[in-house]
Motif scaffolding. Structure first.
Motif, mmCIF file in Angstrom:
data_model
loop_
_atom_site.group_PDB
_atom_site.id
_atom_site.type_symbol
_atom_site.label_atom_id
_atom_site.label_comp_id
_atom_site.label_asym_id
_atom_site.label_seq_id
_atom_site.Cartn_x
_atom_site.Cartn_y
_atom_site.Cartn_z
ATOM 1 N N MET A 1 0.849 -1.178 0.000
ATOM 2 C CA MET A 1 0.000 0.000 0.000
ATOM 3 C C MET A 1 0.892 1.238 0.000
ATOM 4 O O MET A 1 1.877 1.312 0.715
ATOM 5 C CB MET A 1 -0.913 -0.015 1.245
ATOM 6 C CG MET A 1 -1.833 1.162 1.299
ATOM 7 S SD MET A 1 -2.978 1.314 2.720
ATOM 8 C CE MET A 1 -3.166 -0.271 3.392
ATOM 9 N N ASP A 2 0.533 2.201 -0.801
ATOM 10 C CA ASP A 2 1.232 3.478 -0.898
ATOM 11 C C ASP A 2 1.275 4.145 0.473
ATOM 12 O O ASP A 2 0.324 4.069 1.249
ATOM 13 C CB ASP A 2 0.474 4.351 -1.912
ATOM 14 C CG ASP A 2 1.067 5.725 -2.055
ATOM 15 O OD1 ASP A 2 0.648 6.613 -1.284
ATOM 16 O OD2 ASP A 2 1.918 5.908 -2.934
ATOM 17 N N LYS A 3 2.366 4.839 0.792
ATOM 18 C CA LYS A 3 2.518 5.446 2.121
ATOM 19 C C LYS A 3 1.441 6.491 2.401
ATOM 20 O O LYS A 3 1.032 6.666 3.536
ATOM 21 C CB LYS A 3 3.911 6.025 2.313
ATOM 22 C CG LYS A 3 4.202 7.272 1.523
ATOM 23 C CD LYS A 3 5.583 7.821 1.841
ATOM 24 C CE LYS A 3 5.816 9.102 1.080
ATOM 25 N NZ LYS A 3 7.057 9.743 1.452
ATOM 26 N N GLU B 1 -1.528 4.645 3.531
ATOM 27 C CA GLU B 1 -1.272 4.140 4.880
ATOM 28 C C GLU B 1 -1.538 5.226 5.921
ATOM 29 O O GLU B 1 -2.133 4.964 6.966
ATOM 30 C CB GLU B 1 0.162 3.631 5.006
ATOM 31 C CG GLU B 1 0.400 2.317 4.312
ATOM 32 C CD GLU B 1 1.831 1.826 4.466
ATOM 33 O OE1 GLU B 1 2.534 2.235 5.419
ATOM 34 O OE2 GLU B 1 2.235 1.015 3.611
ATOM 35 N N ALA C 1 -5.296 5.724 6.066
ATOM 36 C CA ALA C 1 -5.936 4.568 6.694
ATOM 37 C C ALA C 1 -5.746 4.572 8.209
ATOM 38 O O ALA C 1 -6.605 4.094 8.951
ATOM 39 C CB ALA C 1 -5.405 3.275 6.087
ATOM 40 N N SER C 2 -4.657 5.155 8.668
ATOM 41 C CA SER C 2 -4.423 5.214 10.123
ATOM 42 C C SER C 2 -5.393 6.175 10.817
ATOM 43 O O SER C 2 -5.553 6.127 12.027
ATOM 44 C CB SER C 2 -2.973 5.626 10.410
ATOM 45 O OG SER C 2 -2.775 6.996 10.112
ATOM 46 N N ARG D 1 -11.028 0.432 10.156
ATOM 47 C CA ARG D 1 -11.107 -0.631 9.156
ATOM 48 C C ARG D 1 -12.362 -1.456 9.433
ATOM 49 O O ARG D 1 -12.571 -1.904 10.558
ATOM 50 C CB ARG D 1 -9.878 -1.525 9.207
ATOM 51 C CG ARG D 1 -8.630 -0.835 8.721
ATOM 52 C CD ARG D 1 -7.413 -1.735 8.905
ATOM 53 N NE ARG D 1 -6.227 -1.059 8.448
ATOM 54 C CZ ARG D 1 -5.476 -1.500 7.442
ATOM 55 N NH1 ARG D 1 -5.779 -2.611 6.810
ATOM 56 N NH2 ARG D 1 -4.410 -0.817 7.078
ATOM 57 N N LEU E 1 -9.462 -1.330 0.753
ATOM 58 C CA LEU E 1 -8.191 -1.975 1.085
ATOM 59 C C LEU E 1 -8.092 -3.375 0.490
ATOM 60 O O LEU E 1 -7.012 -3.806 0.083
ATOM 61 C CB LEU E 1 -8.004 -2.032 2.602
ATOM 62 C CG LEU E 1 -8.061 -0.687 3.325
ATOM 63 C CD1 LEU E 1 -8.035 -0.885 4.836
ATOM 64 C CD2 LEU E 1 -6.921 0.208 2.879
ATOM 65 N N VAL F 1 -5.632 -0.608 -4.046
ATOM 66 C CA VAL F 1 -6.089 0.306 -3.000
ATOM 67 C C VAL F 1 -6.624 1.536 -3.716
ATOM 68 O O VAL F 1 -5.916 2.107 -4.537
ATOM 69 C CB VAL F 1 -4.949 0.686 -2.047
ATOM 70 C CG1 VAL F 1 -5.351 1.776 -1.085
ATOM 71 C CG2 VAL F 1 -4.382 -0.505 -1.309
ATOM 72 N N CYS G 1 -11.518 1.122 4.756
ATOM 73 C CA CYS G 1 -11.205 2.092 5.799
ATOM 74 C C CYS G 1 -12.239 3.211 5.690
ATOM 75 O O CYS G 1 -12.428 3.788 4.618
ATOM 76 C CB CYS G 1 -9.796 2.641 5.626
ATOM 77 S SG CYS G 1 -9.384 3.874 6.868
#
Length: 101
Positions: free
Chosen positions: A1-3, A6, A9-10, A14, A37, A61, A88
């Motif tokens: 997954m691309d940063k 990420e 998503a944080s 989820r 995701l 994604v 997400c």
């Protein structure tokens, strides 16, 4: 997954959705940023004869109908899980608050 995904998503929660779960309906207010995701999501409309017209199939994604959220408008189509999905979900008001801070 691309940063970048990420990081986004944080910020959210989820959630797992089963095949054939409807994520949203056309005309519903767009309130959440949705990031696919895992799984596949189909965006579609139903014509006047009741026939479903597929607009797009989304794979991971990717964002799911993000523009209506950012523009503050209703969803222009329906979204359904074509297979079991992990998505997400980020509350847009919370996201805007973080951006301002």
């Amino acid at each position: 997954m691309d940063k970048h995904f990420e990081i986004l998503a944080s910020l959210g929660q989820r959630k797992k959705f089963k095949k054939d779960n409807i994520l949203f309906f056309q005309g519903e207010k767009a309130k959440n940023i949705l990031i696919l995701l895992n799984g596949k999501v189909r965006l579609y409309r139903v014509n006047s004869k009741g026939i479903e017209l597929t607009l797009h199939i989304l794979t991971p994604v990717s964002f799911i109908a993000e523009m209506p959220v950012f523009e503050g408008i209703n969803y222009p189509a329906n979204a359904i899980c074509e297979e079991d999905c992990e998505i997400c979900v980020i509350d847009f008001e919370y996201f805007k608050k973080l951006c301002v801070e």
